[in-house]
Design a protein around this motif. Sequence first.
Motif, PDB file in Angstrom:
ATOM      1  N   ILE A   1      38.333  34.204  66.860  1.00 57.43           N
ATOM      2  CA  ILE A   1      39.769  33.968  66.735  1.00 57.43           C
ATOM      3  C   ILE A   1      40.144  32.970  67.827  1.00 57.43           C
ATOM      4  N   ASN A   2      40.275  31.710  67.438  1.00 56.74           N
ATOM      5  CA  ASN A   2      40.500  30.656  68.415  1.00 56.74           C
ATOM      6  C   ASN A   2      41.800  29.890  68.180  1.00 56.74           C
ATOM      7  N   ARG A   3      42.656  30.459  67.328  1.00 55.61           N
ATOM      8  CA  ARG A   3      43.977  29.877  67.115  1.00 55.61           C
ATOM      9  C   ARG A   3      44.906  30.987  66.620  1.00 55.61           C
ATOM     10  N   PRO A   4      46.215  30.732  66.596  1.00 55.95           N
ATOM     11  CA  PRO A   4      47.147  31.804  66.219  1.00 55.95           C
ATOM     12  C   PRO A   4      46.817  32.412  64.858  1.00 55.95           C
ATOM     13  N   ALA A   5      47.051  33.736  64.758  1.00 53.34           N
ATOM     14  CA  ALA A   5      46.731  34.451  63.520  1.00 53.34           C
ATOM     15  C   ALA A   5      47.603  35.692  63.399  1.00 53.34           C
ATOM     16  N   ILE A   6      47.694  36.211  62.170  1.00 45.20           N
ATOM     17  CA  ILE A   6      48.378  37.475  61.910  1.00 45.20           C
ATOM     18  C   ILE A   6      47.371  38.441  61.306  1.00 45.20           C
ATOM     19  N   PHE A   7      47.450  39.719  61.724  1.00 41.28           N
ATOM     20  CA  PHE A   7      46.471  40.735  61.331  1.00 41.28           C
ATOM     21  C   PHE A   7      47.182  41.964  60.774  1.00 41.28           C
ATOM     22  N   PHE A   8      46.569  42.576  59.760  1.00 40.35           N
ATOM     23  CA  PHE A   8      47.102  43.787  59.148  1.00 40.35           C
ATOM     24  C   PHE A   8      46.007  44.854  59.158  1.00 40.35           C
ATOM     25  N   ASN A   9      46.333  46.004  59.752  1.00 40.43           N
ATOM     26  CA  ASN A   9      45.371  47.093  59.799  1.00 40.43           C
ATOM     27  C   ASN A   9      45.988  48.346  59.215  1.00 40.43           C
ATOM     28  N   ASP A  10      45.201  49.108  58.443  1.00 41.95           N
ATOM     29  CA  ASP A  10      45.680  50.376  57.900  1.00 41.95           C
ATOM     30  C   ASP A  10      44.629  51.452  58.186  1.00 41.95           C
ATOM     31  N   PRO A  11      44.915  52.717  57.907  1.00 43.24           N
ATOM     32  CA  PRO A  11      43.996  53.794  58.276  1.00 43.24           C
ATOM     33  C   PRO A  11      42.616  53.736  57.614  1.00 43.24           C
ATOM     34  N   GLU A  12      42.436  52.896  56.597  1.00 41.65           N
ATOM     35  CA  GLU A  12      41.150  52.822  55.919  1.00 41.65           C
ATOM     36  C   GLU A  12      40.275  51.688  56.436  1.00 41.65           C
ATOM     37  N   ILE A  13      40.777  50.898  57.362  1.00 43.97           N
ATOM     38  CA  ILE A  13      40.046  49.723  57.835  1.00 43.97           C
ATOM     39  C   ILE A  13      39.454  49.978  59.218  1.00 43.97           C
ATOM     40  N   GLU A  14      38.170  49.693  59.367  1.00 41.58           N
ATOM     41  CA  GLU A  14      37.535  49.727  60.673  1.00 41.58           C
ATOM     42  C   GLU A  14      37.614  48.334  61.297  1.00 41.58           C
ATOM     43  N   PHE A  15      37.922  48.272  62.564  1.00 40.89           N
ATOM     44  CA  PHE A  15      37.903  46.985  63.243  1.00 40.89           C
ATOM     45  C   PHE A  15      37.741  47.188  64.740  1.00 40.89           C
ATOM     46  N   GLY A  16      37.354  46.128  65.411  1.00 46.85           N
ATOM     47  CA  GLY A  16      37.285  46.099  66.862  1.00 46.85           C
ATOM     48  C   GLY A  16      37.787  44.753  67.342  1.00 46.85           C
ATOM     49  N   TRP A  17      37.979  44.612  68.641  1.00 45.61           N
ATOM     50  CA  TRP A  17      38.567  43.391  69.193  1.00 45.61           C
ATOM     51  C   TRP A  17      37.990  43.128  70.573  1.00 45.61           C
ATOM     52  N   LYS A  18      37.511  41.899  70.773  1.00 45.94           N
ATOM     53  CA  LYS A  18      37.004  41.486  72.076  1.00 45.94           C
ATOM     54  C   LYS A  18      37.836  40.305  72.565  1.00 45.94           C
ATOM     55  N   ASN A  19      38.603  40.520  73.601  1.00 43.10           N
ATOM     56  CA  ASN A  19      39.420  39.450  74.145  1.00 43.10           C
ATOM     57  C   ASN A  19      38.573  38.540  75.023  1.00 43.10           C
ATOM     58  N   LEU A  20      38.710  37.219  74.837  1.00 45.09           N
ATOM     59  CA  LEU A  20      37.906  36.255  75.586  1.00 45.09           C
ATOM     60  C   LEU A  20      38.736  35.406  76.534  1.00 45.09           C
ATOM     61  N   SER A  21      40.036  35.630  76.569  1.00 47.96           N
ATOM     62  CA  SER A  21      40.896  34.840  77.443  1.00 47.96           C
ATOM     63  C   SER A  21      41.849  35.749  78.192  1.00 47.96           C
TER      64      SER A  21
END
Length: 227
Positions: A72-92
């Motif tokens: 993720i290297n530019r602006p974005a919008i994200f949608f998460n619901d209880p059925e979705i697995e995700f993780g996030w690593k901040n680099l800045s």
Amino acid sequence: MEQKESIIQYYTSTNREIPEDLLASQGRGSHFNVLQRKNCMATIPFSRRDYYKISIAGGNAVLVTDKGEVPINRPAIFFNDPEIEFGWKNLSGKQEGYVCLFNDGYLNAELKKELRKLKQRFRDSIYSFLFLEPEQYEQFKNLFRLMETEFAEHSVYRHEIIRSILKLIIYNTLKIQAARSPHQKPLKSERLVNEFIDLLNNQFPIDSPKNSIRLKTPNDFALKLHT
């Protein structure tokens, strides 16, 4: 059984104060909040959550999905619901944007329908998110700011207004995504599922003894769905 992160655990893990309504209901009552991302943690473990989250983000990070990692290297919008697995690593170090989170108790039937529509539109994508052009990112930021203002004012109609803004966010996302994938069409099976859920939801709540559940058997639903 897989453990989902609770909405209370979200506040704890991000070092935020747990709102009084969540404490009073032990996390089981209707809840909504909109927050600036400046306090977000650098790394979010890969898991499911028991709440919905919509966020806009700028900066450098890695989105972790069950289909792989996405830079993720530019602006974005994200949608998460209880059925979705995700993780996030901040680099800045700079964390910009907004997060709004809400649980199932906050949703009405109409908003649930719009969220299903959004999820279907992203069915062939690695995750329900979109990269945004600078002007699009600013438009979404303005909508999140408006939610932030309405939520803070505690007006009588603030939640009606917030749900309307959430719909604007969803439809603006659908508009952008449709322009980028103009040939994608909903599957017939998904349309039938949507119509079935709408028929089911529209029977509730039963607010009068004179009103009763009209559709009780599979045949009742089949006749309505013309299958």
